[in-house]
Write an enzyme that holds these catalytic residues in place. Structure first.
Site, mmCIF file in Angstrom:
data_model
loop_
_atom_site.group_PDB
_atom_site.id
_atom_site.type_symbol
_atom_site.label_atom_id
_atom_site.label_comp_id
_atom_site.label_asym_id
_atom_site.label_seq_id
_atom_site.Cartn_x
_atom_site.Cartn_y
_atom_site.Cartn_z
ATOM 1 N N HIS A 6 22.366 3.271 -19.390
ATOM 2 C CA HIS A 6 21.327 3.621 -18.420
ATOM 3 C C HIS A 6 21.616 3.010 -17.054
ATOM 4 O O HIS A 6 20.707 2.525 -16.367
ATOM 5 C CB HIS A 6 19.940 3.219 -18.937
ATOM 6 C CG HIS A 6 19.485 4.074 -20.068
ATOM 7 N ND1 HIS A 6 18.528 3.696 -20.972
ATOM 8 C CD2 HIS A 6 19.871 5.316 -20.444
ATOM 9 C CE1 HIS A 6 18.354 4.660 -21.862
ATOM 10 N NE2 HIS A 6 19.161 5.658 -21.563
ATOM 11 N N HIS A 45 24.458 6.121 -29.282
ATOM 12 C CA HIS A 45 23.164 6.781 -29.086
ATOM 13 C C HIS A 45 23.115 8.071 -29.905
ATOM 14 O O HIS A 45 24.111 8.476 -30.488
ATOM 15 C CB HIS A 45 22.904 7.048 -27.600
ATOM 16 C CG HIS A 45 23.960 7.882 -26.925
ATOM 17 N ND1 HIS A 45 24.098 9.222 -27.142
ATOM 18 C CD2 HIS A 45 24.938 7.543 -26.039
ATOM 19 C CE1 HIS A 45 25.096 9.687 -26.409
ATOM 20 N NE2 HIS A 45 25.624 8.680 -25.740
ATOM 21 N N GLU A 78 24.481 15.789 -26.436
ATOM 22 C CA GLU A 78 25.122 14.863 -25.513
ATOM 23 C C GLU A 78 25.924 13.748 -26.192
ATOM 24 O O GLU A 78 25.623 12.571 -26.024
ATOM 25 C CB GLU A 78 24.066 14.251 -24.601
ATOM 26 C CG GLU A 78 22.832 13.691 -25.315
ATOM 27 C CD GLU A 78 21.837 13.084 -24.330
ATOM 28 O OE1 GLU A 78 22.233 12.213 -23.552
ATOM 29 O OE2 GLU A 78 20.654 13.506 -24.350
ATOM 30 N N HIS A 83 17.968 15.260 -27.787
ATOM 31 C CA HIS A 83 16.513 15.088 -27.830
ATOM 32 C C HIS A 83 15.851 16.358 -27.321
ATOM 33 O O HIS A 83 16.477 17.159 -26.626
ATOM 34 C CB HIS A 83 16.101 13.892 -26.962
ATOM 35 C CG HIS A 83 16.667 13.919 -25.573
ATOM 36 N ND1 HIS A 83 16.109 14.644 -24.556
ATOM 37 C CD2 HIS A 83 17.789 13.352 -25.045
ATOM 38 C CE1 HIS A 83 16.838 14.501 -23.461
ATOM 39 N NE2 HIS A 83 17.871 13.729 -23.728
ATOM 40 N N ASP A 95 0.818 -1.223 0.000
ATOM 41 C CA ASP A 95 0.000 0.000 0.000
ATOM 42 C C ASP A 95 0.853 1.276 0.000
ATOM 43 O O ASP A 95 0.388 2.333 0.397
ATOM 44 C CB ASP A 95 -0.973 -0.007 1.187
ATOM 45 C CG ASP A 95 -0.253 -0.124 2.514
ATOM 46 O OD1 ASP A 95 0.986 -0.328 2.503
ATOM 47 O OD2 ASP A 95 -0.918 -0.024 3.559
ATOM 48 N N ASP A 133 18.704 18.292 -17.756
ATOM 49 C CA ASP A 133 19.301 17.011 -18.160
ATOM 50 C C ASP A 133 20.773 17.237 -18.493
ATOM 51 O O ASP A 133 21.113 17.563 -19.628
ATOM 52 C CB ASP A 133 18.531 16.458 -19.375
ATOM 53 C CG ASP A 133 19.032 15.095 -19.807
ATOM 54 O OD1 ASP A 133 19.842 14.483 -19.089
ATOM 55 O OD2 ASP A 133 18.596 14.634 -20.882
ATOM 56 N N HIS A 152 12.709 13.290 -22.092
ATOM 57 C CA HIS A 152 12.678 13.016 -23.534
ATOM 58 C C HIS A 152 11.352 13.588 -24.002
ATOM 59 O O HIS A 152 10.344 12.906 -24.048
ATOM 60 C CB HIS A 152 12.794 11.519 -23.821
ATOM 61 C CG HIS A 152 14.119 10.963 -23.381
ATOM 62 N ND1 HIS A 152 14.310 9.661 -23.024
ATOM 63 C CD2 HIS A 152 15.329 11.558 -23.226
ATOM 64 C CE1 HIS A 152 15.573 9.479 -22.673
ATOM 65 N NE2 HIS A 152 16.212 10.611 -22.780
ATOM 66 N N TYR A 158 32.237 5.490 -25.320
ATOM 67 C CA TYR A 158 32.198 4.451 -24.282
ATOM 68 C C TYR A 158 33.040 3.283 -24.776
ATOM 69 O O TYR A 158 32.696 2.656 -25.786
ATOM 70 C CB TYR A 158 30.749 4.011 -24.041
ATOM 71 C CG TYR A 158 29.810 5.197 -23.938
ATOM 72 C CD1 TYR A 158 29.623 5.869 -22.731
ATOM 73 C CD2 TYR A 158 29.154 5.685 -25.074
ATOM 74 C CE1 TYR A 158 28.793 6.977 -22.656
ATOM 75 C CE2 TYR A 158 28.332 6.792 -25.006
ATOM 76 C CZ TYR A 158 28.152 7.432 -23.798
ATOM 77 O OH TYR A 158 27.335 8.537 -23.736
ATOM 78 N N ARG A 205 30.617 11.134 -21.319
ATOM 79 C CA ARG A 205 29.527 11.843 -22.015
ATOM 80 C C ARG A 205 29.502 13.263 -21.454
ATOM 81 O O ARG A 205 29.753 13.462 -20.256
ATOM 82 C CB ARG A 205 28.186 11.150 -21.811
ATOM 83 C CG ARG A 205 27.019 11.893 -22.439
ATOM 84 C CD ARG A 205 25.732 11.065 -22.596
ATOM 85 N NE ARG A 205 25.112 10.680 -21.346
ATOM 86 C CZ ARG A 205 25.144 9.462 -20.814
ATOM 87 N NH1 ARG A 205 25.789 8.484 -21.430
ATOM 88 N NH2 ARG A 205 24.539 9.194 -19.678
ATOM 89 N N GLU A 244 26.864 16.574 -21.591
ATOM 90 C CA GLU A 244 25.501 16.918 -22.029
ATOM 91 C C GLU A 244 25.091 18.286 -21.510
ATOM 92 O O GLU A 244 25.176 18.556 -20.311
ATOM 93 C CB GLU A 244 24.511 15.862 -21.508
ATOM 94 C CG GLU A 244 23.060 16.182 -21.822
ATOM 95 C CD GLU A 244 22.099 15.068 -21.419
ATOM 96 O OE1 GLU A 244 22.426 14.291 -20.491
ATOM 97 O OE2 GLU A 244 21.022 14.990 -22.037
ATOM 98 N N ASP A 274 24.881 11.624 -14.966
ATOM 99 C CA ASP A 274 23.816 12.140 -15.830
ATOM 100 C C ASP A 274 22.618 12.367 -14.911
ATOM 101 O O ASP A 274 21.964 11.413 -14.493
ATOM 102 C CB ASP A 274 23.502 11.115 -16.933
ATOM 103 C CG ASP A 274 22.459 11.621 -17.923
ATOM 104 O OD1 ASP A 274 21.727 12.580 -17.595
ATOM 105 O OD2 ASP A 274 22.361 11.040 -19.021
HETATM 106 N N1 GLY Z 1 19.201 11.324 -19.022
HETATM 107 C C1 GLY Z 1 18.716 10.717 -20.186
HETATM 108 C C2 GLY Z 1 19.307 11.303 -21.360
HETATM 109 O O1 GLY Z 1 20.325 11.945 -21.287
HETATM 110 O O2 GLY Z 1 18.778 11.212 -22.420
HETATM 111 MN MN MN Z 2 21.013 12.937 -19.614
HETATM 112 MN MN MN Z 3 19.572 13.625 -22.438
#
Ligand code: GLY
Ligand code: MN
Ligand code: MN
Length: 433
Positions: A236, A343, A376, A347, A44, A264, A354, A380, A397, A399, A253
């Site tokens: 991720h 990737h 970003e 976005h 619950d 982000d 996203h 890797y 990375r 971003e 991230d």
């Molecule tokens: N944190 C997810 C991305 O960078 O797209």
């Molecule tokens: Mn991110």
């Molecule tokens: Mn992102």
């Protein structure tokens, strides 16, 4: 909470959005949209409630179990909210409710009803109308409230309209997104200051959340990635349960959610405050690609074009470092970089991390003033990759969040350091004694 949010965004902005949507609807039509529902975490206990972004966008109303109905008839728009009725006993347990009587005035709506009356009111309304806009796949819990008299199979999708509206941010939204970006940057600065060997990844996650909350952002916009060493090569990674090792990099991230808008940011920095030579080489390459991408983002360019430029820079750099071998154009054609950069470049960003919005075919949609997107790129290098040994296990990375402006762009996240010298100085001026 909703009072603070109402203060952050003028109520008339929600009214104007509904008016714009009504203007898109054909005459003699209705449009229905549900709120989010509470979600059980275990037995619950619930997850913290987060309003549905579309519903928030049109109402600024932060309760679950609600629906918005827009009706356009004889070219006149009519807006109704369906919501939980006041219930003093329930409210003693689960918190205050706005209630039916107060809703129209507070939210500038024409009328309000109990959520349990939705099916009856909607059924009657649709009898006289030609078209019904609804999105059943987006409204799982709401579907169950609608009886067979509402033929949701025949409904037309409202998503394309709302996605297009949400893609171009208003001045008020930009103000909130700048704040989300700024607070997110503060979180990263604190993380850099508080990182040293032998702490746990989740301790650094807590440092980020602490800093977000200090500036009014109680939640992260998505699960924070705090990935040390080769964990950075898991895109991720959110376990965040490993110990920080001297000599490794830490990829974070993370972004806050401020007044429902997401930041982000990714930064990558050395746990001991000093980049090693191979770490520096990979980092500089990603940074060069990222800065070049940002320089190209302006009204009229496309994300696809910029992505191609980034691929060229990263492939050429990997070739120079001996991580790839062959001829540049051929490697690009074969997508050889995909083993190390797997990737997209970025976005849309907004109420969702996203965010919604059409990218065009192969991301060929020309950028417009008021769009906000992330940039970003990353590299890797898995520990198993067949590359010079000094690069194995390095993941980087970088971003940032970019607002497209009339004459170019604005980096909303510029407060988060990304030059090597800035990062090292920041970390070393905060060394624990
Ligand atoms: N944190 C997810 C991305 O960078 O797209
Ligand atoms: Mn991110
Ligand atoms: Mn992102």
């Amino acid at each position: 909470m909703d009072l603070a949010y109402m203060a952050a965004l003028p109520p008339m902005e929600f009214v104007e959005r509904r008016q714009r949507l009504l203007a898109l609807m054909p005459d003699n039509s209705a449009l229905l949209l549900f709120s989010a529902e509470e979600k059980i975490r275990n037995r619950d206990c619930e997850y913290p409630f987060r309003q549905d972004s579309y519903f928030w966008y049109l109402t600024g109303f932060n309760e679950p179990s609600a629906a918005l109905l827009l009706v356009k008839q004889a070219r006149e728009g009519h807006t109704s909210l369906f919501l939980r009725p006041r219930d003093p006993e329930q409210e003693t347990w689960t918190g205050k409710r706005l209630g039916v009587a107060a809703a129209p005035k507070r939210l500038f709506l024409d009328s309000a009803f109990k959520i349990n009356d939705l099916d009856a009111v909607l059924g009657k309304t649709l009898e006289n109308l030609g078209a019904f806009f609804y999105c059943p796949q987006h409204q799982i819990w709401g579907n169950a409230l609608l009886s067979e008299q509402i033929n949701i199979e025949l409904a037309q999708d409202w998503q394309p309209w709302l996605d297009e509206m949400r893609l171009i941010k208003s001045n008020n939204e930009i103000r909130l997104m700048q704040q989300a970006a700024q607070i997110s940057a503060f979180g990263h600065i604190r993380a850099m200051q508080q990182t040293y060997p032998n702490r746990m990844e989740y301790e650094i996650e807590a440092e980020l959340l602490h800093e977000f909350a200090r500036f009014g952002a109680r939640f992260a916009a998505y699960n924070s990635i705090v990935a040390s060493g080769e964990n950075a090569c898991i895109l991720h990674y959110t376990e965040n349960d490993q110990v920080l090792r001297d000599g490794d990099l830490l990829l974070i991230d993370a972004g806050c959610e401020f007044a429902m808008y997401a930041g982000d940011i990714t930064r990558t920095f050395p746990i001991n405050g000093c980049f090693s030579a191979p770490q520096r080489e990979i980092y500089e390459l990603v940074l060069q690609a990222q800065k070049q991408a940002i320089a190209l983002l302006t009204v009229g360019t496309t994300l696809g074009e910029v992505e191609q430029e980034v691929i060229r820079i990263i492939t050429a750099g990997l070739l120079t470092l001996g991580i790839l071998q062959g001829e540049l154009n051929q490697l690009i054609e074969q997508k050889a970089y995909r083993a190390f950069y797997m990737h997209g470049l970025g976005h849309w960003l907004g109420l969702d991390v996203h965010d919604v919005g059409n990218y065009g075919e192969n991301k060929n949609r020309p950028l417009q003033e008021g769009m906000v997107l992330t940039v970003e790129p990353g590299i890797y290098i898995s520990p198993e990759a067949a590359v010079p040994v000094q690069y194995k296990g390095i993941g980087v990375r970088i971003e940032d969040n970019i607002l497209i402006t009339e004459y170019g762009n604005k980096i909303l996240t510029a407060a988060a350091p990304k030059e090597i010298i800035e990062i090292e100085n920041l970390m070393n001026s905060h060394k624990r004694s």
